[in-house]
Design an enzyme around this catalytic site. Structure first.
Site, PDB file in Angstrom:
ATOM      1  N   SER A  74       0.976  -1.234   0.046  1.00 26.57           N
ATOM      2  CA  SER A  74      -0.119  -0.148   0.061  1.00 26.57           C
ATOM      3  C   SER A  74       0.875   1.378  -0.046  1.00 26.57           C
ATOM      4  O   SER A  74       2.002   1.227   0.525  1.00 26.57           O
ATOM      5  CB  SER A  74      -0.775  -0.155   1.151  1.00 26.57           C
TER       6      SER A  74
HETATM    7  N1  SAH Z   1      -0.923  -4.334   3.574  1.00 26.57           N
HETATM    8  C1  SAH Z   1      -0.285  -5.208   2.689  1.00 26.57           C
HETATM    9  C2  SAH Z   1      -1.179  -4.871   1.262  1.00 26.57           C
HETATM   10  C3  SAH Z   1      -1.195  -5.863   0.473  1.00 26.57           C
HETATM   11  S1  SAH Z   1      -2.333  -6.017  -0.945  1.00 26.57           S
HETATM   12  C4  SAH Z   1       0.936  -4.801   2.270  1.00 26.57           C
HETATM   13  O1  SAH Z   1       1.257  -3.163   2.543  1.00 26.57           O
HETATM   14  O2  SAH Z   1       1.651  -5.219   1.665  1.00 26.57           O
HETATM   15  C5  SAH Z   1      -3.827  -6.750  -0.034  1.00 26.57           C
HETATM   16  C6  SAH Z   1      -3.579  -8.103   0.450  1.00 26.57           C
HETATM   17  O3  SAH Z   1      -4.854  -8.621   1.025  1.00 26.57           O
HETATM   18  C7  SAH Z   1      -2.850  -9.147  -0.520  1.00 26.57           C
HETATM   19  O4  SAH Z   1      -1.889  -9.453   0.024  1.00 26.57           O
HETATM   20  C8  SAH Z   1      -3.992 -10.036  -0.777  1.00 26.57           C
HETATM   21  O5  SAH Z   1      -3.490 -11.346  -1.134  1.00 26.57           O
HETATM   22  C9  SAH Z   1      -4.691  -9.881   0.511  1.00 26.57           C
HETATM   23  N2  SAH Z   1      -6.173 -10.565   0.532  1.00 26.57           N
HETATM   24  C10 SAH Z   1      -7.008 -10.119  -0.577  1.00 26.57           C
HETATM   25  N3  SAH Z   1      -8.151 -10.950  -0.150  1.00 26.57           N
HETATM   26  C11 SAH Z   1      -7.977 -11.553   1.099  1.00 26.57           C
HETATM   27  C12 SAH Z   1      -8.873 -12.495   1.744  1.00 26.57           C
HETATM   28  N4  SAH Z   1      -9.898 -12.612   1.620  1.00 26.57           N
HETATM   29  N5  SAH Z   1      -8.206 -12.821   3.107  1.00 26.57           N
HETATM   30  C13 SAH Z   1      -6.868 -12.481   3.466  1.00 26.57           C
HETATM   31  N6  SAH Z   1      -5.987 -11.496   2.848  1.00 26.57           N
HETATM   32  C14 SAH Z   1      -6.698 -11.258   1.540  1.00 26.57           C
END
Ligand code: SAH
Length: 226
Positions: A74
């Site tokens: 993010s």
């Molecule tokens: N906070 C993270 C954001 C990653 S993007 C960072 O800064 O790296 C969003 C993340 O949510 C991804 O890794 C994706 O795989 C995860 N995600 C999406 N749907 C999800 C679900 N149902 N349960 C758990 N994680 C999920």
């Protein structure tokens, strides 16, 4: 700060140096992030170790960056804004995070709350994040490979819940796993449309109050584990 910042890999140099982190924190403050504790966590967290080496020189740009599997780390402003919103009601002992991703948001949270319970649906991302956060000697984090639509019932209720992928509607399990008085910070909306960042406060066993914080653009919250 407890990070082993004396290790060269974490200190960084040039585009990944402490000066780069200081500049990023100053920019976020100029954009309206007011919580000093959050700005300090941004200043002391080496974001470059969470991204691929080829991308490291962009780690302190205020931008989302790819982390593989079609996912992104993010944007720092959004990480700061969500963290500040979550913490606005005071210190939190337990926080549930949905979407570990590369673990950067997890690292910021772990420095500011008692314990972080972090759920991810992509096994390789979860494993990599676990390794990076262990290298940073952050010990107050538990990881779970699961579909975050179900929350993590075992450790509920939580003082705060932070979601970093966008569902079209707020999952019921997350509302149920929030402590009375607790806050849920979550982007909501369809993928192709504008998503709204909601801050939902549980006022009683049956009452919730929703505040709209910002317009945002997150990857979708998907079903199942891979
Ligand atoms: N906070 C993270 C954001 C990653 S993007 C960072 O800064 O790296 C969003 C993340 O949510 C991804 O890794 C994706 O795989 C995860 N995600 C999406 N749907 C999800 C679900 N149902 N349960 C758990 N994680 C999920």
């Amino acid at each position: 700060m407890s990070f082993p910042l004396s290790l060269t890999k974490f200190v960084g140099s040039g585009m990944t140096s402490q000066r780069a982190r200081d500049r990023l924190a100053a920019r976020l403050q100029a954009q309206g992030i007011g919580a000093q504790t959050v700005l300090d966590a941004i200043r002391f967290t080496p974001r470059h170790v969470f991204v691929d080496e080829a991308m490291a020189t962009h780690a302190y740009d205020n931008k989302a960056l790819p982390i593989g599997f079609g996912q992104t780390i993010s944007q720092p402003y959004i990480v700061a804004r969500m963290t500040e919103t979550l913490l606005a009601s005071g210190a939190l002992d337990t926080v549930l995070e949905i979407g570990t991703g590369c673990g950067y948001q997890t690292a910021i949270l772990a420095q500011l709350v008692g314990h972080v319970y972090s759920v991810e649906r992509i096994a390789l991302l979860s494993v990599n994040a676990r390794r990076t956060l262990a290298e940073l000697r952050l010990k107050n984090i538990s990881f779970h490979l699961s579909d975050g639509h179900w929350g993590w019932a075992e450790h509920a209720p939580y003082a705060g819940i932070l979601v970093t992928a966008a569902p079209e509607t707020v999952p019921q399990a997350l509302l149920q796993q929030l402590r009375v008085g607790g806050r849920l910070v979550i982007p909501v909306g369809a993928q192709q449309s504008v998503q709204q960042l909601h801050c939902i406060t549980r006022q009683s066993l049956t009452e919730y109050q929703t505040q709209l914080i910002d317009t945002v653009s997150f990857v979708p919250m998907l079903d199942g584990v891979i």
